[in-house]
Design a protein around this motif. Structure first.
Motif, PDB file in Angstrom:
ATOM      1  N   VAL A 127       0.839  -1.202   0.000  1.00 11.24           N
ATOM      2  CA  VAL A 127       0.000   0.000   0.000  1.00 11.24           C
ATOM      3  C   VAL A 127       0.870   1.247   0.000  1.00 11.24           C
ATOM      4  N   LEU A 128       1.967   1.219   0.748  1.00 10.42           N
ATOM      5  CA  LEU A 128       2.896   2.354   0.766  1.00 10.42           C
ATOM      6  C   LEU A 128       3.512   2.586  -0.610  1.00 10.42           C
ATOM      7  N   ASP A 143       2.174   1.732  -3.429  1.00  7.82           N
ATOM      8  CA  ASP A 143       1.069   2.210  -4.264  1.00  7.82           C
ATOM      9  C   ASP A 143       0.848   3.700  -4.059  1.00  7.82           C
ATOM     10  N   LYS A 144       0.927   4.159  -2.814  1.00  5.60           N
ATOM     11  CA  LYS A 144       0.720   5.582  -2.532  1.00  5.60           C
ATOM     12  C   LYS A 144       1.882   6.437  -3.029  1.00  5.60           C
ATOM     13  N   LEU A 145       3.095   5.886  -3.032  1.00  5.34           N
ATOM     14  CA  LEU A 145       4.273   6.655  -3.436  1.00  5.34           C
ATOM     15  C   LEU A 145       4.453   6.749  -4.949  1.00  5.34           C
ATOM     16  N   THR A 146       3.844   5.854  -5.691  1.00  2.35           N
ATOM     17  CA  THR A 146       3.967   5.902  -7.144  1.00  2.35           C
ATOM     18  C   THR A 146       2.941   6.871  -7.712  1.00  2.35           C
ATOM     19  N   GLU A 166      -2.654   5.727 -10.003  1.00  2.00           N
ATOM     20  CA  GLU A 166      -3.218   4.644  -9.213  1.00  2.00           C
ATOM     21  C   GLU A 166      -2.911   3.317  -9.901  1.00  2.00           C
TER      22      GLU A 166
END
Length: 69
Positions: free
Chosen positions: A26-27, A29-32, A35
């Motif tokens: 999830v981290l 995913d949030k940093l890239t 979505e």
């Protein structure tokens, strides 16, 4: 020999590994940018799917090495 203590320790390490994997993914995913799941599911972007798979394998290897020692 499989004892209750060994079995419970195995369950604890497995659960901890899965939890760390989910949080890490999830981290990432949030940093890239963008979505990941929308790119993979809706836009059917194979390159992003390969990137997500490679990240998942990399995170899994790190967690397995940390747990194994």
């Amino acid at each position: 020999m499989l004892t209750l203590t060994v079995f419970l320790a195995t369950l604890l390490y497995a659960g901890l590994g899965i939890l760390i994997f989910v949080v890490s993914f999830v981290l990432v995913d949030k940093l890239t940018p963008g979505e990941l799941w929308r790119e993979i599911i809706e836009k059917r972007n194979t390159a992003v799917a390969l990137l997500a798979g490679a990240v998942a394998i990399g995170i899994s290897n790190i967690i397995a090495a940390a747990i194994h020692g």
